[in-house]
Design a protein around this motif. Structure first.
Motif, short mmCIF file in Angstrom:
data_model
loop_
_atom_site.label_atom_id
_atom_site.label_comp_id
_atom_site.label_asym_id
_atom_site.label_seq_id
_atom_site.Cartn_x
_atom_site.Cartn_y
_atom_site.Cartn_z
N ALA A 87 33.46 19.63 5.96
CA ALA A 87 32.93 18.53 6.77
C ALA A 87 33.90 18.17 7.91
CB ALA A 87 32.65 17.30 5.90
N ARG A 88 35.19 18.21 7.64
CA ARG A 88 36.17 17.94 8.71
C ARG A 88 36.06 19.00 9.80
NH1 ARG A 88 39.24 16.45 4.19
NH2 ARG A 88 40.24 18.50 4.03
N GLY A 89 35.87 20.24 9.40
CA GLY A 89 35.69 21.30 10.39
C GLY A 89 34.42 21.10 11.21
N TRP A 90 33.34 20.73 10.53
CA TRP A 90 32.07 20.47 11.23
C TRP A 90 32.26 19.32 12.23
CZ3 TRP A 90 27.27 22.32 11.96
CH2 TRP A 90 26.33 21.45 12.51
N GLY A 96 30.35 13.19 16.60
CA GLY A 96 29.23 12.27 16.71
C GLY A 96 27.95 12.75 16.04
N ARG A 97 27.91 14.00 15.60
CA ARG A 97 26.70 14.49 14.93
C ARG A 97 26.82 14.31 13.42
NH1 ARG A 97 25.36 20.24 17.18
NH2 ARG A 97 23.86 20.16 15.49
N ARG A 98 25.68 14.13 12.79
CA ARG A 98 25.62 13.96 11.35
C ARG A 98 26.13 15.22 10.65
NH1 ARG A 98 22.05 15.62 7.69
NH2 ARG A 98 20.65 16.43 9.27
N VAL A 99 26.94 15.03 9.62
CA VAL A 99 27.46 16.15 8.83
C VAL A 99 26.35 16.63 7.90
CG1 VAL A 99 29.15 16.85 7.09
CG2 VAL A 99 29.83 15.30 8.93
N PRO A 100 26.00 17.90 7.95
CA PRO A 100 24.95 18.43 7.07
C PRO A 100 25.52 18.74 5.68
CG PRO A 100 25.76 20.16 8.51
CD PRO A 100 26.48 18.91 8.90
N GLU A 101 25.70 17.69 4.88
CA GLU A 101 26.40 17.81 3.61
C GLU A 101 25.78 18.84 2.68
OE1 GLU A 101 27.28 14.04 1.79
OE2 GLU A 101 27.59 13.14 3.76
N LEU A 102 24.46 18.83 2.53
CA LEU A 102 23.81 19.79 1.64
C LEU A 102 24.02 21.22 2.16
CD1 LEU A 102 22.16 20.34 -0.86
CD2 LEU A 102 20.08 19.99 0.51
N HIS A 103 23.95 21.38 3.45
CA HIS A 103 24.19 22.68 4.09
C HIS A 103 25.60 23.18 3.76
CE1 HIS A 103 23.41 25.57 7.34
NE2 HIS A 103 24.63 25.34 7.76
N LEU A 104 26.58 22.29 3.82
CA LEU A 104 27.95 22.66 3.53
C LEU A 104 28.15 22.94 2.03
CD1 LEU A 104 29.88 20.25 5.91
CD2 LEU A 104 29.16 22.61 6.32
N GLU A 105 27.43 22.22 1.19
CA GLU A 105 27.46 22.50 -0.25
C GLU A 105 26.94 23.92 -0.51
OE1 GLU A 105 28.29 21.15 -3.19
OE2 GLU A 105 28.68 19.06 -2.73
N LEU A 134 27.38 35.42 5.70
CA LEU A 134 27.22 33.98 5.50
C LEU A 134 27.24 33.20 6.80
CD1 LEU A 134 29.39 33.41 2.31
CD2 LEU A 134 26.91 33.70 2.49
N LEU A 135 27.46 33.88 7.90
CA LEU A 135 27.41 33.17 9.19
C LEU A 135 26.01 32.63 9.47
CD1 LEU A 135 29.78 35.23 11.49
CD2 LEU A 135 30.17 33.00 10.43
N ALA A 136 25.04 33.04 8.68
CA ALA A 136 23.71 32.44 8.79
C ALA A 136 23.81 30.93 8.53
CB ALA A 136 22.75 33.08 7.79
N PHE A 137 24.83 30.52 7.79
CA PHE A 137 25.07 29.10 7.54
C PHE A 137 25.71 28.41 8.74
CE2 PHE A 137 24.74 30.54 3.14
CZ PHE A 137 23.98 29.53 2.58
N ALA A 138 26.00 29.15 9.76
CA ALA A 138 26.64 28.58 10.94
C ALA A 138 25.63 28.00 11.92
CB ALA A 138 27.50 29.63 11.64
N ASP A 139 24.37 28.05 11.57
CA ASP A 139 23.32 27.51 12.43
C ASP A 139 23.70 26.07 12.81
OD1 ASP A 139 21.03 26.73 13.70
OD2 ASP A 139 19.73 26.95 11.96
N GLU A 140 23.81 25.83 14.10
CA GLU A 140 24.32 24.55 14.56
C GLU A 140 23.23 23.58 15.03
OE1 GLU A 140 27.88 24.70 16.94
OE2 GLU A 140 28.24 26.75 16.28
N ARG A 141 21.98 23.90 14.79
CA ARG A 141 20.92 22.98 15.18
C ARG A 141 21.03 21.70 14.36
NH1 ARG A 141 16.10 26.91 14.09
NH2 ARG A 141 17.55 27.33 12.43
N ASP A 142 20.48 20.64 14.91
CA ASP A 142 20.45 19.37 14.17
C ASP A 142 19.69 19.56 12.87
OD1 ASP A 142 20.22 17.24 17.05
OD2 ASP A 142 21.96 17.77 15.85
N ARG A 143 20.13 18.94 11.85
CA ARG A 143 19.48 19.04 10.54
C ARG A 143 18.75 17.75 10.25
NH1 ARG A 143 20.60 23.72 9.78
NH2 ARG A 143 22.62 24.59 9.96
#
Length: 143
Positions: A87-90, A96-105, A134-143
């Motif tokens: 989350a710190r990296g995100w 200012g963007r919401r941390v996608p916690e479930l995505h990071l889990e 796993l870079l598929a998890f790097a999708d940076e669109r708003d969640r």
């Protein structure tokens, strides 16, 4: 006289190993120009670390699954530290963007799954490619 060669407990060794991996991973993410590049650098570095010290990696992703209940509780608490690190990296790359916690889990779990699977199949040679997937998890669109 007490010996100074006191063997570390499994829990201490686990926490030390995961803290070191987490610190390196987070540093790679933070030093990059963007989230996707940071994940790519961190995943590559993680694969290098697993290949350099497979015994420690096996302990943190495979052996822990067969540990005593108390150790599994420590593992759960430590996983929350890992998700907080992600989350710190995100946040660093997405101020200012919401941390996608479930995505990071999911990312955290997927990393462990890929490494454990490589050990189970004795296929460490293509760990870089599997982790790179796993870079598929790097999708940076708003969640």
């Amino acid at each position: 006289m007490l010996s100074t060669d006191v063997q570390r407990s499994f829990g201490d060794a686990y926490l030390e190993a995961t803290a070191a991996m987490r610190s390196r991973f987070e540093a790679r993410v933070l030093e990059a120009d963007n989230w996707t590049e940071g994940l790519a650098l961190a995943l590559s570095d993680l694969a290098d670390g697993v290949l350099a010290d497979p015994e420690t990696a096996r302990m943190t992703v495979t052996d822990i699954r067969f540990a005593h209940r108390d150790m599994l509780c420590i593992c759960d608490e430590d996983r929350q530290e890992t998700v907080a690190s992600l989350a710190r990296g995100w946040q660093h790359h997405h101020a200012g963007r919401r941390v996608p916690e479930l995505h990071l889990e999911f990312l955290c779990g997927a990393i462990g799954h890929v490494i454990a699977g490589a050990f189970a199949r004795d296929e460490l040679d293509d760990l870089h490619a599997r982790l790179f997937g796993l870079l598929a998890f790097a999708d940076e669109r708003d969640r």
